[in-house]
Write a protein that holds these residues in place. Structure first.
Motif, PDB file in Angstrom:
ATOM      1  N   ALA A  32     -16.119   1.769-119.060  1.00 43.10           N
ATOM      2  CA  ALA A  32     -16.074   2.982-118.235  1.00 43.10           C
ATOM      3  C   ALA A  32     -15.852   2.631-116.768  1.00 43.10           C
ATOM      4  N   ASP A  33     -16.437   1.528-116.284  1.00 39.85           N
ATOM      5  CA  ASP A  33     -16.244   1.097-114.891  1.00 39.85           C
ATOM      6  C   ASP A  33     -14.764   0.843-114.621  1.00 39.85           C
ATOM      7  N   ILE A  34     -14.103   0.191-115.557  1.00 40.61           N
ATOM      8  CA  ILE A  34     -12.688  -0.151-115.399  1.00 40.61           C
ATOM      9  C   ILE A  34     -11.845   1.114-115.370  1.00 40.61           C
ATOM     10  N   ILE A  35     -12.081   1.988-116.312  1.00 41.41           N
ATOM     11  CA  ILE A  35     -11.294   3.217-116.422  1.00 41.41           C
ATOM     12  C   ILE A  35     -11.481   4.095-115.188  1.00 41.41           C
ATOM     13  N   ILE A  36     -12.705   4.191-114.713  1.00 42.35           N
ATOM     14  CA  ILE A  36     -12.974   4.979-113.506  1.00 42.35           C
ATOM     15  C   ILE A  36     -12.327   4.325-112.286  1.00 42.35           C
ATOM     16  N   ALA A  37     -12.380   2.994-112.196  1.00 47.43           N
ATOM     17  CA  ALA A  37     -11.799   2.281-111.050  1.00 47.43           C
ATOM     18  C   ALA A  37     -10.297   2.509-110.918  1.00 47.43           C
ATOM     19  N   VAL A  38      -9.595   2.639-112.034  1.00 47.02           N
ATOM     20  CA  VAL A  38      -8.143   2.851-111.976  1.00 47.02           C
ATOM     21  C   VAL A  38      -7.790   4.338-111.946  1.00 47.02           C
ATOM     22  N   ASP A  39      -8.800   5.166-111.658  1.00 48.32           N
ATOM     23  CA  ASP A  39      -8.607   6.613-111.495  1.00 48.32           C
ATOM     24  C   ASP A  39      -8.172   7.323-112.760  1.00 48.32           C
ATOM     25  N   GLU A  40      -8.651   6.852-113.881  1.00 48.41           N
ATOM     26  CA  GLU A  40      -8.355   7.502-115.146  1.00 48.41           C
ATOM     27  C   GLU A  40      -9.381   8.611-115.350  1.00 48.41           C
TER      28      GLU A  40
END
Length: 153
Positions: free
Chosen positions: A77-85
């Motif tokens: 979730a951190d990764i997905i949120i970081a790339v503005d998904e």
């Protein structure tokens, strides 16, 4: 819900670093080659991943990217949120029923809103280490047996 390439590629690239870094920096060219992702697209993603505190960059010979935290401490979730998904499955704009039926909340809005929360909870429960160590499959167990959920071989 369909996860865009931004979210999928972000997770793929982070898993690649976690798998191949062995303490050294990994170049975007290496990730692009192994994962079949455009290097230019990765450059855009890594600006966001660095801003999100998920990777550190090193310049010069031997430069590239390393995980900023251990793979156990990075959640999908951190990764997905970081790339503005966006992690939502409703048609509505944030905090507004615009996009729902007739300018008001549709009858199924709460169903899709709750599904979005479940997706976020699931992705927040999976670490990057879980992904690279193949500990993801089988984590979700249906509460109610449904013929639609049966897997066929």
């Amino acid at each position: 819900m369909k996860l865009s390439t931004r979210g999928r590629y972000g997770v793929m690239a982070m898993a690649d670093i976690a798998t191949h870094s062995h303490g050294a920096a990994v170049t975007l060219a290496e990730i692009a080659d192994r994962q079949g992702i455009s290097q230019a697209y990765l450059e855009q993603l890594f600006v966001k991943l660095r801003r999100g505190g998920l990777v550190d960059s090193a310049r010069g010979p031997g430069g590239g990217y390393r995980l900023a935290r251990t793979a156990d401490d990075i959640r999908v979730a951190d990764i997905i949120i970081a790339v503005d998904e966006p992690l939502k499955v409703t048609r509505c704009e944030s905090g507004s029923p615009i996009g729902c039926v007739g300018g008001s909340r549709c009858q199924t809005h709460d169903l899709w809103e709750e599904l979005g929360r479940h997706i976020h909870v699931f992705l927040a429960s999976v670490s990057l280490a879980d992904v690279i160590n193949k500990r993801v499959l089988g984590r979700t167990v249906p509460v109610v047996k449904s013929p639609a959920l049966e897997l066929t071989h």
